[in-house]
Design an enzyme around this catalytic site. Structure first.
Site, PDB file in Angstrom:
ATOM      1  N   SER A 147      -7.155  -3.258   7.028  1.00  0.00           N
ATOM      2  CA  SER A 147      -7.823  -3.708   5.685  1.00  0.00           C
ATOM      3  C   SER A 147      -8.104  -5.335   5.989  1.00  0.00           C
ATOM      4  CB  SER A 147      -7.085  -3.762   4.591  1.00  0.00           C
ATOM      5  OG  SER A 147      -7.590  -4.268   3.365  1.00  0.00           O
ATOM      6  N   TYR A 160       0.579  -5.048  -1.068  1.00  0.00           N
ATOM      7  CA  TYR A 160      -0.196  -4.091   0.011  1.00  0.00           C
ATOM      8  C   TYR A 160      -0.584  -4.956   1.171  1.00  0.00           C
ATOM      9  CZ  TYR A 160      -4.532  -1.695   1.252  1.00  0.00           C
ATOM     10  OH  TYR A 160      -5.692  -1.210   2.086  1.00  0.00           O
TER      11      TYR A 160
END
Length: 254
Positions: A147, A160
């Site tokens: 990501s 995250y």
């Protein structure tokens, strides 16, 4: 057993960990349309996993499921070994992971650790198992969904983001370790993803969709890319943001 790829290098057999992921299913649909014939969907047993498998069967793929839990590292070697024992796998796609809830997880260290264990340590365990199996068969690609959040920690998603940063570094190192073995490792770094039924977080100018990510994975496989950004403009944006001084970065709306 010989490689299953066709003359154009299209994967014919897939193992997808995170089998209910919209990105995973978009990728599977695209590759099935390009002649992929065998698909394994890994995930926790659920009606959703079975529905995903049935959907791919309706598209013409021989689709089976395998129980896979990222948090149960001790089961990975056995569960994934059974898949490879059935025949060569051309493509392994890591599409599992959780976003967590930053505001809640900051107050709950156990929940925060679960995000890290799912996104990072679960992938380390499964990644090493799959890498060894791919190396033993002498070919194949391992695609890891990272990501853009892993590129630089941000106040609103650093739990995250840090898990994805670890995953990204692991995948890059694994790719270097496997260089020259016939096994290809590709890291995919999407921006915010607009999923069906979602609003808000994934609607920015550098956001993307599962279908666009699937297309980028398909192209990256054919090019044997080592890293893919979706959208591609994120490569330049993040290259600049990595060098912004922290006092300035804290105030940027990113």
């Amino acid at each position: 057993m010989p490689a299953h790829k066709d003359a154009l290098g299209t994967p014919q057999s897939l193992l997808i960990l995170g089998g209910t992921s919209q990105i995973a299913l978009a990728t599977a649909r695209r590759l099935i349309a390009r002649r992929a014939r065998t698909v394994w969907l890994g995930g926790r047993p659920s009606p959703e996993l079975e529905q995903a498998a049935e959907h791919l069967r309706e598209l013409g793929a021989d689709t089976r499921t395998v129980a896979f839990d990222a948090l149960d590292s001790e089961s990975h070697e056995s569960a994934l070994g059974k898949v490879f024992a059935e025949g060569d796998i051309d493509l392994v796609l890591f599409a599992f992971g959780v976003l967590g809830d930053q505001a809640t997880d900051e107050r709950d260290p156990v929940a925060a650790a679960r995000v890290a264990q799912t996104n990072y340590t679960g992938a380390v365990s499964a990644g090493l198992v799959c890498a060894r199996a791919l190396q033993e068969q002498g070919h194949g690609s391992l695609v890891v969904l990272s990501s853009v959040a892993g590129e630089r920690a941000r106040r609103w998603d650093f739990i995250y983001g840090s898990s994805k940063a670890g995953l990204d570094a692991f995948a890059q190192g694994l790719g270097d370790a496997l260089h020259g073995t016939g096994v290809h490792v590709m890291v995919v770094r999407p921006g915010s993803v607009r999923r069906r039924g979602s609003t808000g977080r994934g609607d920015g100018p550098l956001s993307t969709t599962p279908e666009r990510i699937a297309a980028a994975i398909d192209l990256g496989l054919r090019r044997r890319s080592e890293a893919v950004w979706v959208p591609g403009s994120l490569r330049l944006v993040m290259s600049a943001l990595r060098h912004v001084p922290r006092p300035v970065f804290r105030w940027l709306p990113v």
